[in-house]
Design a protein around this motif. Structure first.
Motif, short mmCIF file in Angstrom:
data_model
loop_
_atom_site.label_atom_id
_atom_site.label_comp_id
_atom_site.label_asym_id
_atom_site.label_seq_id
_atom_site.Cartn_x
_atom_site.Cartn_y
_atom_site.Cartn_z
N MET A 1 -1.26 42.27 -41.04
CA MET A 1 -0.26 41.41 -41.68
C MET A 1 -0.07 40.14 -40.85
O MET A 1 -0.33 40.12 -39.65
N LEU A 2 0.43 39.08 -41.51
CA LEU A 2 0.73 37.86 -40.76
C LEU A 2 1.92 38.11 -39.85
O LEU A 2 2.93 38.68 -40.26
N GLY A 3 1.78 37.69 -38.61
CA GLY A 3 2.84 37.93 -37.66
C GLY A 3 4.11 37.18 -38.01
O GLY A 3 4.08 36.08 -38.56
N ARG A 4 5.25 37.75 -37.71
CA ARG A 4 6.53 37.09 -37.96
C ARG A 4 6.60 35.82 -37.14
O ARG A 4 6.26 35.79 -35.96
N GLY A 5 7.04 34.75 -37.79
CA GLY A 5 7.14 33.47 -37.10
C GLY A 5 5.85 32.67 -37.09
O GLY A 5 5.78 31.64 -36.47
N PHE A 6 4.81 33.16 -37.79
CA PHE A 6 3.55 32.42 -37.89
C PHE A 6 3.83 31.05 -38.50
O PHE A 6 4.43 30.93 -39.55
N LEU A 282 -5.53 28.74 -44.04
CA LEU A 282 -5.17 29.22 -42.71
C LEU A 282 -4.41 30.55 -42.79
O LEU A 282 -4.59 31.42 -41.94
N LEU A 283 -3.57 30.69 -43.81
CA LEU A 283 -2.85 31.96 -43.99
C LEU A 283 -3.85 33.09 -44.23
O LEU A 283 -3.72 34.19 -43.69
N VAL A 284 -4.84 32.81 -45.08
CA VAL A 284 -5.89 33.81 -45.35
C VAL A 284 -6.63 34.17 -44.08
O VAL A 284 -6.81 35.35 -43.74
N LEU A 285 -7.07 33.16 -43.35
CA LEU A 285 -7.94 33.40 -42.21
C LEU A 285 -7.21 34.00 -41.02
O LEU A 285 -7.82 34.70 -40.19
N ALA A 286 -5.91 33.77 -40.91
CA ALA A 286 -5.15 34.43 -39.86
C ALA A 286 -5.17 35.93 -40.05
O ALA A 286 -5.32 36.70 -39.08
N LYS A 292 -10.89 41.36 -38.77
CA LYS A 292 -12.26 41.25 -38.24
C LYS A 292 -12.27 40.31 -37.03
O LYS A 292 -12.79 39.19 -37.08
N PRO A 293 -11.73 40.75 -35.92
CA PRO A 293 -11.61 39.86 -34.75
C PRO A 293 -12.95 39.45 -34.15
O PRO A 293 -13.01 38.47 -33.40
N ASP A 294 -14.02 40.18 -34.45
CA ASP A 294 -15.31 39.87 -33.85
C ASP A 294 -16.16 38.93 -34.71
O ASP A 294 -17.29 38.60 -34.34
N VAL A 295 -15.64 38.52 -35.85
CA VAL A 295 -16.39 37.62 -36.74
C VAL A 295 -16.03 36.17 -36.42
O VAL A 295 -14.86 35.81 -36.34
N ARG A 296 -17.04 35.37 -36.21
CA ARG A 296 -16.81 33.95 -35.93
C ARG A 296 -16.39 33.24 -37.21
O ARG A 296 -17.02 33.39 -38.26
N ILE A 309 -4.36 25.65 -34.61
CA ILE A 309 -4.77 26.76 -35.49
C ILE A 309 -4.65 28.06 -34.70
O ILE A 309 -5.27 28.19 -33.63
N PRO A 310 -3.88 29.02 -35.19
CA PRO A 310 -3.48 30.19 -34.38
C PRO A 310 -4.50 31.32 -34.33
O PRO A 310 -4.13 32.48 -34.26
N PHE A 311 -5.78 31.01 -34.39
CA PHE A 311 -6.81 32.02 -34.21
C PHE A 311 -8.08 31.32 -33.76
O PHE A 311 -8.24 30.11 -33.91
N GLU A 312 -8.98 32.08 -33.18
CA GLU A 312 -10.24 31.52 -32.69
C GLU A 312 -11.08 31.02 -33.85
O GLU A 312 -11.20 31.68 -34.88
N HIS A 313 -11.66 29.84 -33.68
CA HIS A 313 -12.49 29.27 -34.74
C HIS A 313 -13.43 28.26 -34.11
O HIS A 313 -13.23 27.81 -32.96
N THR A 314 -14.44 27.88 -34.87
CA THR A 314 -15.37 26.84 -34.46
C THR A 314 -15.20 25.65 -35.39
O THR A 314 -15.35 25.78 -36.60
N ASN A 315 -14.85 24.51 -34.81
CA ASN A 315 -14.62 23.29 -35.59
C ASN A 315 -15.93 22.52 -35.69
O ASN A 315 -16.34 21.83 -34.76
N LEU A 316 -16.61 22.63 -36.84
CA LEU A 316 -17.86 21.94 -37.04
C LEU A 316 -17.66 20.53 -37.61
O LEU A 316 -18.63 19.79 -37.75
N ALA A 317 -16.42 20.23 -37.97
CA ALA A 317 -16.06 18.90 -38.50
C ALA A 317 -16.92 18.58 -39.72
O ALA A 317 -17.13 19.42 -40.58
#
Length: 429
Positions: A1-6, A282-286, A292-296, A309-317
């Protein structure tokens, strides 16, 4: 679930101050180069109250054009529009200045190219209310070097309302809502068409621009639309005479090259384009990142480096079209949100063996009913779960190949045939 205060916030910390300052200074230049002056002007209107002189009206359409046009009375060209019984047609295309990353312009030039290859003669007229002079040198250089733009023979010049399109023009295409005004008012007796790629009235809050954009669907033009949803909407709600062409993907750019299991996801991230629902994504991907924490997670479409952005991601611009297939082939799923007409990306993703995950709705389903597109109700948690399911499929590799084959026969050449058949049928009267 999305964390409280996200919360979705921009990063205002001191470490990014100088970076953001440079970003703010250079951003107008970047937008103009990437998407064309139309997007830059539109963004400026949202902040117009703070930067323009009181009582000054500045819009994508020139105020004198909006003032002069009365669509409730028949226009002279409607009484006896030109017909061409056979042979090539002289076509004028009125458009905003194109930009390097403007997908709408890239698709528009694709169809100009197809019209020219069918023997029709094309001329391009640029229409803008931007006071900065248009650099034809820069535009021609961009068109010549950008892989996403085909080479066309059409001449390019500024639209002059006093001169209008050149003598002998037999068809005029409006290509964006603001260009429908000069297309309507032009003194030529040419038959009027509207190349409609999206329902542009929805690009604005309820107000003047949304009303002026919506009115263009009442101008009596023959609409040729991108996909069936627009054709149905404009026909049923506005009485427009419409045809449509189907979406396709360029197989020279997109194919399956990776026959191993994939452990990355693609997100079409465009915070500058409201209809692509960046914050919703962003809500979806959080939630997806929690499952799936191991998926880039790859972001592409815009530089999001100034977003916290409150999760690990790669910004390819922003990627060149030649770079996309390699990225797609690392991904098992692609999140593409569309709140108006469907994006072209789902079919591109399918060609590269990626499962498109798309918000459900007639605006998307009526464009493509491909069985491999995962349409999901617009719940962040439901979409995140569906994305996670894609990675759990035991037949993932075989399915990626099947997805690509499912769109193997959907070509832009076929779409061009649909477009040309509709255009020539209308021109023959």
């Amino acid at each position: 679930m999305l964390g409280r205060g996200f919360r979705i916030i921009r990063d205002h910390g001191p470490k990014v101050f100088m970076q953001r300052a440079a970003h703010v200074v250079l951003r107008p230049i970047r937008i103009a180069r990437a998407e064309g002056t139309r997007s830059l002007i539109a963004r400026g209107f949202a902040k117009a109250g703070a930067i323009i002189t009181p009582h000054t009206v500045t819009m994508l359409v020139a105020t004198e054009d909006a003032e002069r046009l009365d669509w409730t009375e028949p226009a002279p060209w409607q009484a006896d529009p030109i017909t061409v019984d056979q042979g090539p047609v002289d076509i004028a295309w009125i458009m905003s200045p194109p930009g390097l990353e403007s997908g709408g312009h890239q698709n528009l030039f694709r169809f100009i190219d197809l019209a020219e290859k069918a023997g029709h003669r094309c001329s391009i007229y640029l229409y803008t209310t931007n006071t900065t002079p248009v650099s034809f040198t820069d535009i021609r250089s961009m068109l010549h070097t950008a892989a996403a733009y085909p080479e066309v023979s059409a001449s390019i010049e500024m639209y002059d309302r006093d001169q209008g399109v050149r003598a002998g023009t037999q068809a005029i295409f409006a290509t964006g809502w603001e260009t429908a005004y000069p297309a309507y008012l032009d003194k030529s007796n040419a038959r009027r068409f509207y190349f409609v790629q999206d329902y542009e009235a929805s690009f604005y809050p309820l107000g003047t621009e949304s009303l002026l954009a919506e009115n263009t669907y009442r101008f009596g033009f023959h609409g040729i639309t991108a996909g069936g949803w627009l054709a149905n909407k404009l026909s049923t709600e506005f009485g427009m005479n419409t045809d449509h062409f189907d979406f396709a993907a360029d197989k020279t750019h997109y194919s399956v090259t990776n026959l191993e299991r994939r452990n990355e996801v693609f997100f079409y991230a465009r915070p500058v384009t409201a209809r692509r629902a960046f914050e919703f994504g962003l809500l979806v991907l959080a939630e997806f990142a929690r499952i799936k924490p191991d998926v880039r997670i790859n972001f592409a479409g815009w530089d999001v480096s100034n977003w916290a952005i409150p999760f690990e991601h790669t910004n390819l611009a922003s990627l060149d079209i030649s770079e996309l297939n390699a990225v797609y082939n690392r991904c098992a799923a692609g999140l593409v949100l569309s709140l108006s007409n469907m994006s072209l990306l789902p079919l591109e993703l399918l060609s590269s063996g990626v499962t498109p995950v798309v918000n459900d709705g007639p605006n998307n389903r009526l464009v493509s009913d491909n069985a491999y597109i995962e349409y999901v109700q617009a719940s962040p948690l439901a979409i995140a779960r569906k994305m996670a399911e894609v990675f759990d499929r035991p037949d993932a590799v075989e399915r990626s190949v099947a997805m690509s084959k499912s769109v193997a026969t959907s070509t832009w050449s076929d779409s061009g045939d649909q477009f040309l058949a509709a255009f020539e049928r209308a021109m023959r009267g």
